[in-house]
Scaffold this motif. Structure first.
Motif, mmCIF file in Angstrom:
data_model
loop_
_atom_site.group_PDB
_atom_site.id
_atom_site.type_symbol
_atom_site.label_atom_id
_atom_site.label_comp_id
_atom_site.label_asym_id
_atom_site.label_seq_id
_atom_site.Cartn_x
_atom_site.Cartn_y
_atom_site.Cartn_z
ATOM 1 N N ARG A 252 0.834 -1.204 0.000
ATOM 2 C CA ARG A 252 0.000 0.000 0.000
ATOM 3 C C ARG A 252 0.869 1.255 0.000
ATOM 4 O O ARG A 252 0.565 2.242 -0.670
ATOM 5 C CB ARG A 252 -0.927 0.003 1.206
ATOM 6 N N SER A 253 1.963 1.210 0.761
ATOM 7 C CA SER A 253 2.845 2.379 0.826
ATOM 8 C C SER A 253 3.531 2.654 -0.510
ATOM 9 O O SER A 253 3.870 3.801 -0.812
ATOM 10 C CB SER A 253 3.895 2.184 1.923
ATOM 11 N N LEU A 254 3.743 1.609 -1.307
ATOM 12 C CA LEU A 254 4.428 1.783 -2.590
ATOM 13 C C LEU A 254 3.564 2.476 -3.629
ATOM 14 O O LEU A 254 4.098 3.004 -4.621
ATOM 15 C CB LEU A 254 4.877 0.421 -3.126
ATOM 16 N N ASP A 255 2.241 2.505 -3.441
ATOM 17 C CA ASP A 255 1.371 3.145 -4.426
ATOM 18 C C ASP A 255 1.796 4.585 -4.683
ATOM 19 O O ASP A 255 1.958 5.016 -5.816
ATOM 20 C CB ASP A 255 -0.084 3.102 -3.953
ATOM 21 N N GLY A 256 1.998 5.334 -3.603
ATOM 22 C CA GLY A 256 2.395 6.729 -3.749
ATOM 23 C C GLY A 256 3.826 6.886 -4.206
ATOM 24 O O GLY A 256 4.155 7.841 -4.931
ATOM 25 N N VAL A 257 4.686 5.962 -3.826
ATOM 26 C CA VAL A 257 6.097 6.041 -4.204
ATOM 27 C C VAL A 257 6.264 5.889 -5.708
ATOM 28 O O VAL A 257 6.930 6.697 -6.371
ATOM 29 C CB VAL A 257 6.923 4.977 -3.453
ATOM 30 N N VAL A 258 5.673 4.841 -6.282
ATOM 31 C CA VAL A 258 5.886 4.567 -7.709
ATOM 32 C C VAL A 258 5.164 5.581 -8.594
ATOM 33 O O VAL A 258 5.509 5.735 -9.772
ATOM 34 C CB VAL A 258 5.455 3.124 -8.064
ATOM 35 N N GLU A 259 4.169 6.271 -8.066
ATOM 36 C CA GLU A 259 3.525 7.330 -8.833
ATOM 37 C C GLU A 259 4.453 8.519 -9.035
ATOM 38 O O GLU A 259 4.362 9.244 -10.023
ATOM 39 C CB GLU A 259 2.245 7.798 -8.124
ATOM 40 N N ALA A 260 5.367 8.725 -8.078
ATOM 41 C CA ALA A 260 6.243 9.893 -8.115
ATOM 42 C C ALA A 260 7.514 9.657 -8.912
ATOM 43 O O ALA A 260 8.010 10.575 -9.572
ATOM 44 C CB ALA A 260 6.598 10.321 -6.692
ATOM 45 N N ARG A 261 8.069 8.441 -8.843
ATOM 46 C CA ARG A 261 9.318 8.170 -9.563
ATOM 47 C C ARG A 261 9.540 6.674 -9.670
ATOM 48 O O ARG A 261 9.042 5.904 -8.852
ATOM 49 C CB ARG A 261 10.503 8.822 -8.858
ATOM 50 N N PRO A 262 10.304 6.227 -10.650
ATOM 51 C CA PRO A 262 10.622 4.804 -10.739
ATOM 52 C C PRO A 262 11.553 4.386 -9.597
ATOM 53 O O PRO A 262 12.457 5.132 -9.219
ATOM 54 C CB PRO A 262 11.324 4.674 -12.093
ATOM 55 N N VAL A 263 11.323 3.216 -9.083
ATOM 56 C CA VAL A 263 12.187 2.664 -8.041
ATOM 57 C C VAL A 263 12.407 1.185 -8.333
ATOM 58 O O VAL A 263 11.587 0.531 -8.985
ATOM 59 C CB VAL A 263 11.588 2.826 -6.626
ATOM 60 N N ASN A 264 13.533 0.677 -7.836
ATOM 61 C CA ASN A 264 13.796 -0.752 -7.869
ATOM 62 C C ASN A 264 13.637 -1.277 -6.444
ATOM 63 O O ASN A 264 14.333 -0.815 -5.533
ATOM 64 C CB ASN A 264 15.214 -1.031 -8.371
ATOM 65 N N CYS A 265 12.738 -2.220 -6.238
ATOM 66 C CA CYS A 265 12.449 -2.744 -4.908
ATOM 67 C C CYS A 265 13.007 -4.150 -4.763
ATOM 68 O O CYS A 265 12.773 -5.015 -5.620
ATOM 69 C CB CYS A 265 10.941 -2.780 -4.661
#
Length: 422
Positions: A252-265
């Motif tokens: 759920r926390s990643l929803d806002g993160v990936v909307e803002a910028r690409p990340v590798n998890c």
């Protein structure tokens, strides 16, 4: 010479085993035995360390102090009988004679078992730190006046009954988890040695040095939406079914993160956990599977990746910049690398709001605590836009968790103490 290791929890078993393995490399290694007071001691059994006495997994998993209902379940599961059997086994081992030492790892419970045995013992304190009460600048504020007054009243995170055991002539050495705790205990005439924290051992990767945060960024790339790739460690814990509830909070926390910028998890998944549940929740949150343990989400020019990495914790945290974590020991180890953690409370039994709040006191500036998953993106943006804070986090983590090599240093001190006994 003989040594019996007592520990009371899975994390404590791992820390104890690091010390035992360091002892095994010493030319004067004693004959080693172990008794895990909590759980079945799979860590010891896998490493070939012989167990004495009875072992049994309790319903609480060792978290009885967090919830009275957990204690009730353990009592129904035979906790009293198991405890009496274990005390009897420790006494029987002690009565076999010869130069003997008990290594108690954890909290007051294994230390009490060691004292009851009558033989000399040493104690590795994994559960308590003065950082829960104070830092180098003074006392920390507490939300509860009662907690604040009670905890400060004795002048030490270890209560008088803890210190009474440490002050017995039978106690030859105490190894606290950090320098500030060692210094306070020494004021109470406890034989405390500041040798570091074994939690930070065994995290090296192919000669990779534990120095510098990969968050060091060029001056023109300080904005959170900069093109520099960012790698997030996802650490949901290790105890089912709690780990799966924590995993959902992280997704759920990643929803806002990936909307803002690409990340590798990189998801640090504990061995033996059922990966099917992790896969199912990823699909529920619209991640698209690309191969067995890899997923993507987002458009082609703004695509984020997520990889499940079972049983490779060191690799995961070494290659990550920031962690989103709902865990105990794993969070502390990530912080010890000089890296920041964002966390949020779960439903428990371990990662409750009280546990999360206490962890922020233990780890200080290295941990950012948010109340809801949708606040993680803003917390991450704030971190990455504050290079001075990131530098302070790097220094703070290493100071609080110490340098690698503690297991070897503790093992050497144990050898010296056993040589005195013999």
């Amino acid at each position: 010479m003989r040594l019996l290791c007592l520990s009371n929890g899975h994390g404590e078993d791992i820390i104890a085993l690091r010390i035992l393995q360091a002892l095994q490399h010493h030319p004067d290694c004693p004959t080693i035995y172990a008794l895990p007071i909590v759980g079945e001691g799979h860590v010891y059994q896998t490493a070939g360390v012989p167990l004495i006495g009875s072992v049994k997994a309790m319903p609480s998993g060792g978290f009885v102090y967090m919830d009275g209902r957990q204690l009730a379940r353990d009592l129904q599961g035979g906790l009293i009988t198991l405890t009496l059997d274990q005390i009897k086994a420790v006494r029987s081992w002690a009565n076999e004679g010869g130069a003997s030492l008990i290594l108690a790892v954890g909290d007051i419970v294994p230390m009490l078992f060691a004292w009851i045995s009558g033989v000399p013992f040493a104690f590795v304190g994994t559960a308590k730190s003065e950082y829960y009460l104070r830092d180098e600048t003074g006392w920390l504020p507490r939300s509860s006046w009662w907690d604040d007054r009670i905890e400060r009243s004795t002048g030490c995170i270890y209560q008088p009954w803890d210190r009474w055991l440490m002050q017995r002539p039978q106690c030859k050495a105490v190894f606290p988890r950090d320098r500030i705790t060692s210094q306070i205990l020494q004021r109470f005439n406890v034989p405390a040695f500041d040798l570091g924290n074994p939690m930070m051992d065994g995290l090296e990767l192919n000669g990779l040095e534990l120095n510098g945060s990969p968050l060091d960024r060029p001056e023109n790339s300080s904005d959170w939406s900069a093109s520099r790739p960012l790698t997030l460690a996802l650490i949901p814990g290790s105890r089912p079914p709690e780990v799966f509830a924590n995993w959902e909070l992280i997704l759920r926390s990643l929803d806002g993160v990936v909307e803002a910028r690409p990340v590798n998890c990189l998801a640090a998944i504990a061995p033996k956990l059922d990966l099917d549940e992790f896969h199912q929740q990823l699909l529920t949150y619209r991640w698209q599977q690309t191969n067995e343990n890899s997923y993507t989400i987002g458009l082609s020019n703004k695509k984020s990746t997520l990889t499940l990495i079972p049983g490779q914790f060191a690799e995961c945290i070494q290659k990550s910049d920031v962690a989103i974590a709902l865990a105990g020991t794993a969070t502390e180890q990530f912080v010890g690398l000089g890296k920041p953690v964002i966390t949020m409370p779960g439903a428990g039994p371990q990662f409750t709001p009280a546990f999360a709040e206490a962890q922020t006191r233990l780890l200080g500036a290295s941990v950012t605590l948010v109340s809801q998953p949708n606040q993680v993106a803003d917390a991450l943006r704030s971190l990455l836009n504050n290079p001075d804070h990131l530098s302070a986090i790097a220094e703070n983590g290493r100071r609080r968790m110490g340098n690698p090599g503690a297991a070897d240093r503790i093992a050497q001190q144990l050898i010296w103490q056993m040589q005195k006994i013999s």
